[in-house]
Design a protein around this motif. Structure first.
Motif, short mmCIF file in Angstrom:
data_model
loop_
_atom_site.label_atom_id
_atom_site.label_comp_id
_atom_site.label_asym_id
_atom_site.label_seq_id
_atom_site.Cartn_x
_atom_site.Cartn_y
_atom_site.Cartn_z
N HIS A 7 53.85 -6.19 16.23
CA HIS A 7 53.82 -5.70 14.85
C HIS A 7 52.44 -5.16 14.46
O HIS A 7 51.41 -5.69 14.86
N ALA A 8 52.45 -4.09 13.69
CA ALA A 8 51.20 -3.54 13.14
C ALA A 8 51.51 -3.00 11.75
O ALA A 8 52.61 -2.51 11.52
N VAL A 9 50.53 -3.11 10.84
CA VAL A 9 50.79 -2.58 9.51
C VAL A 9 50.78 -1.07 9.55
O VAL A 9 50.14 -0.46 10.42
N ARG A 10 51.49 -0.45 8.63
CA ARG A 10 51.58 1.01 8.62
C ARG A 10 50.35 1.64 8.00
O ARG A 10 49.59 0.99 7.29
N ALA A 11 50.15 2.93 8.28
CA ALA A 11 49.05 3.71 7.71
C ALA A 11 47.71 3.03 7.89
O ALA A 11 46.90 2.92 6.96
N HIS A 12 47.49 2.51 9.08
CA HIS A 12 46.30 1.75 9.39
C HIS A 12 45.94 2.15 10.82
O HIS A 12 46.77 2.06 11.71
N CYS A 13 44.73 2.61 11.08
CA CYS A 13 44.36 3.07 12.42
C CYS A 13 44.28 1.87 13.36
O CYS A 13 43.49 0.95 13.13
N SER A 14 45.08 1.87 14.43
CA SER A 14 45.04 0.73 15.36
C SER A 14 43.88 0.89 16.33
O SER A 14 43.60 0.01 17.12
N LEU A 15 43.18 2.02 16.28
CA LEU A 15 42.05 2.25 17.18
C LEU A 15 40.77 1.65 16.60
O LEU A 15 39.94 1.11 17.32
N CYS A 16 40.58 1.77 15.27
CA CYS A 16 39.31 1.30 14.67
C CYS A 16 39.54 0.42 13.45
O CYS A 16 38.58 -0.03 12.82
N CYS A 40 37.34 7.27 12.99
CA CYS A 40 36.97 7.23 14.42
C CYS A 40 37.32 8.54 15.11
O CYS A 40 37.01 8.73 16.27
N HIS A 41 37.97 9.45 14.38
CA HIS A 41 38.39 10.74 14.93
C HIS A 41 39.31 10.59 16.14
O HIS A 41 39.29 11.40 17.07
N GLY A 42 40.07 9.52 16.15
CA GLY A 42 41.07 9.32 17.20
C GLY A 42 42.46 9.55 16.64
O GLY A 42 42.64 9.70 15.42
N TYR A 43 43.45 9.64 17.53
CA TYR A 43 44.83 9.71 17.07
C TYR A 43 45.74 9.04 18.08
O TYR A 43 45.40 8.86 19.25
N GLN A 44 46.88 8.63 17.58
CA GLN A 44 47.98 8.20 18.44
C GLN A 44 49.24 8.71 17.76
O GLN A 44 49.22 9.11 16.60
N LYS A 45 50.34 8.73 18.51
CA LYS A 45 51.57 9.25 17.92
C LYS A 45 52.42 8.13 17.33
O LYS A 45 52.38 6.99 17.79
N VAL A 46 53.17 8.50 16.30
CA VAL A 46 54.10 7.59 15.65
C VAL A 46 55.51 8.14 15.92
O VAL A 46 55.75 9.33 15.70
N PHE A 47 56.40 7.30 16.40
CA PHE A 47 57.76 7.72 16.76
C PHE A 47 58.72 7.07 15.77
O PHE A 47 58.68 5.84 15.58
#
Ligand SMILES: [Zn+2]
Ligand SMILES: [Zn+2]
Length: 292
Positions: free
Chosen positions: A205-214, A240-247
């Motif tokens: 589980h992870a909260v939404r609209a929250h960067c999991s990278l930083c 952090c200027h990173g991204y990941q995809k949301v499915f």
């Protein structure tokens, strides 16, 4: 007891994961410019499912600390070697390989050379360390490692849905980075976000609209490709200027973070042009290139 208010923090992957992923690759390959490659990966998933089904169902003891599979690394490496060798033996008949790829697979790897490739995959899954020789042997090593670690988490005796404490950084079972996030639909979990492990496919589980990278929640933005943005979006972070995809299962219930990621590489190009760096691995591809 789980209710609609208390969400499970951990979802185990289904035993039929690779079968479903294969079907998804084939579906996505239809009228796709990368159809031959996506179809090849679908066949690779078939091999993964056959190997997973053949692995012994031996209960494993979870470590007291995270990641839960820590104590089993050396036996899982041995198992991954066997799975790799079985896959390499049938790959030439099952895939359309180039002459160079077929020649690479015909030369059997020593245990030491194979361990090196498997270690490189595990390290890349853990912290994105680049893989030096991304060739067909590395792709099969990645597929073998996914097969074995996926099988192993299912032998830990955890409930399919359970509530251990989890952190966004890494998979609670194997310590790897996620391949991306999935927004669930139905089953009392509608709209809830999970990260899916790039190696063992456990979801946590992870909260939404929250960067999991930083861990920032300040400058999160979403980008999508026209016609696809109800199913796959890039979640970018201005901190952090990173991204990941949301499915989004809400856009297509059959969405698969590994397969849909590779079918939307145009989104990576779009986001890369805006200077965001990909923060998570997909073990079936390396730095934007299919295996040589
Ligand atoms: Zn994992
Ligand atoms: Zn961030």
């Amino acid at each position: 007891m789980l209710s609609q208010i208390t969400q499970p923090t951990l979802l185990l992957p289904a035993g039929t994961l690779f079968e479903s992923r294969s079907a998804r690759f084939r579906h996505l390959a239809k009228s796709h410019s990368l159809a031959p490659w996506l179809t090849l990966l679908g066949t690779l998933c078939d091999l993964q499912q056959e190997q997973a089904d053949a692995l012994a169902r031996t209960p494993l003891t979870a470590s007291e600390d995270f990641p839960l599979l820590t104590a089993h690394t050396s036996s899982l490496m041995a198992s991954a070697r066997s799975v790799y060798r079985a896959m390499a033996a049938s790959a030439a008949q099952r895939f359309g390989l180039s002459e160079a790829q077929a020649a690479l697979l015909q030369t059997p790897l020593s245990d030491a050379a194979l361990d090196e490739r498997l270690q490189a995959i595990l390290l890349h899954a853990r912290d994105m360390t680049p893989i030096e020789d991304w060739d067909i042997t590395a792709l099969l090593a990645a597929a073998a490692a996914q097969t074995v670690w996926h099988h192993a988490v299912r032998q830990l005796g955890l409930a399919a849905e359970s509530e251990p404490p989890v952190t966004p950084e890494a998979c609670p079972c194997c310590g790897s980075l996620p391949v991306g996030s999935i927004i669930m639909a139905g089953d009392g979990k509608a709209g809830v976000r999970y990260l899916e492990c790039s190696l063992c496919a456990t979801r946590w589980h992870a909260v939404r609209a929250h960067c999991s990278l930083c861990d920032s929640d300040k400058t999160i933005d979403y980008l999508g490709l026209e016609g696809h943005n109800k199913v796959v979006q890039a979640e970018t972070c201005g901190d952090c200027h990173g991204y990941q995809k949301v499915f989004l299962q809400t856009g297509d219930i059959r969405v698969d973070p590994v397969a849909d990621d590779l079918a939307t590489l145009a989104l990576d190009v779009l986001v890369g042009e805006r200077d965001y760096a990909r923060g998570v691995p997909n073990l079936l591809m390396h730095e934007g290139t299919p295996a040589a």
